[in-house]
Design an enzyme around this catalytic site. Sequence first.
Site, PDB file in Angstrom:
ATOM      1  N   ASP A 188       0.880  -1.166   0.000  1.00  0.00           N
ATOM      2  CA  ASP A 188       0.000   0.000   0.000  1.00  0.00           C
ATOM      3  C   ASP A 188       0.916   1.213   0.000  1.00  0.00           C
ATOM      4  OD1 ASP A 188      -1.663   2.149   0.571  1.00  0.00           O
ATOM      5  OD2 ASP A 188      -2.823   1.088   2.102  1.00  0.00           O
TER       6      ASP A 188
ATOM      7  N   ASN B 156       2.650   2.017 -10.861  1.00  0.00           N
ATOM      8  CA  ASN B 156       1.375   2.098 -11.559  1.00  0.00           C
ATOM      9  C   ASN B 156       0.228   2.489 -10.638  1.00  0.00           C
ATOM     10  OD1 ASN B 156      -0.645   1.345 -13.776  1.00  0.00           O
ATOM     11  ND2 ASN B 156      -1.228  -0.057 -12.127  1.00  0.00           N
TER      12      ASN B 156
ATOM     13  N   SER C 226       2.201   7.825 -15.861  1.00  0.00           N
ATOM     14  CA  SER C 226       1.643   9.164 -15.733  1.00  0.00           C
ATOM     15  C   SER C 226       0.305   9.226 -16.461  1.00  0.00           C
ATOM     16  CB  SER C 226       2.650  10.190 -16.277  1.00  0.00           C
ATOM     17  OG  SER C 226       2.183  11.500 -16.102  1.00  0.00           O
TER      18      SER C 226
ATOM     19  N   TYR D 283      -6.427  15.576  -9.873  1.00  0.00           N
ATOM     20  CA  TYR D 283      -5.712  14.529 -10.596  1.00  0.00           C
ATOM     21  C   TYR D 283      -4.664  15.153 -11.516  1.00  0.00           C
ATOM     22  CZ  TYR D 283      -4.935  10.528 -13.697  1.00  0.00           C
ATOM     23  OH  TYR D 283      -4.370   9.514 -14.430  1.00  0.00           O
TER      24      TYR D 283
ATOM     25  N   LYS E 137      -0.559  14.635 -11.387  1.00  0.00           N
ATOM     26  CA  LYS E 137       0.217  14.110 -12.517  1.00  0.00           C
ATOM     27  C   LYS E 137       1.222  15.138 -13.036  1.00  0.00           C
ATOM     28  CE  LYS E 137      -1.395   9.928 -12.713  1.00  0.00           C
ATOM     29  NZ  LYS E 137      -0.517   8.784 -12.383  1.00  0.00           N
TER      30      LYS E 137
END
Length: 277
Positions: free
Chosen positions: A54, A81, A132, A146, A150
Amino acid sequence: MKKTVLITGTSSGIGQAAVRRFAEAGWNVVTTMRSPARAVELAWPEQVLVTRLDVQDRASIHDAIEAGIARFGRIDALVNNAGFGQYGLFEATPEDKIREQFDVNVFGVMEVIRAMLPHFRQHRAGVIVNVSSGAGMFTLPMISLYCASKFALEGFSESLSYELASQGVAVKLVIPHGGVSSTRFGERSGREYAGHAAIADYDAFVAATNQAFDRMRAARMMTSDEVAQVIYEAATDGSDRLRYLVGDDARGFVKARRELPEEGYIDFMRAHFRTEE
């Protein structure tokens, strides 16, 4: 001697496809997820070790890396990922959810890399592949957090690549854009959004934006397997290339970001989400 890769976020979608791709190519794979019980129904080959990791639990990160080294002797590549996307208006997003977006997509990636680096430096070799998103190149409304995470990942990875080149370690960015089918990525976003407070002043904008997203989703989406193939290529091509784009730019967002002057790019993007007055 077989090479070994550790991959985070492998319970479904891109991560699961990446496990299959590396295993099919003869790699040992340390496949990690928050809840390894989900992998029980998957018939992984012998060279796949399933373990818990985690990214918000530092102890689990170190345990997973140690388990992989104990099983296979060495880890040669790391694929970050694990991640998710907050969907919704920034103003309506609770503070704890804002922090969680960065804890998973940015700080979690940093913690995994930091834990792996002593092993890579010991061998003066290693490849780090960070997954990404096009949302780290261009921005869209309703996913501001988000996008922010990124963009942070992109900047961190690019800067880190200069540092780690001195240690024989390569850093790569795989950038899916245009949407990925056969993933559960949207499930968590939908659950999070359902818990957000409604702000009536945004209703017209939200409705127009949702229609714009519906039109975008009608375009061809790439599969998780296609993204996994690019992840594998990035990890194995032996180059110092940083960015690997994968997807269909039918909407023209990547082209606009790369080729238009600043004002032209902003006007192009705003046109997709303009509400009628």
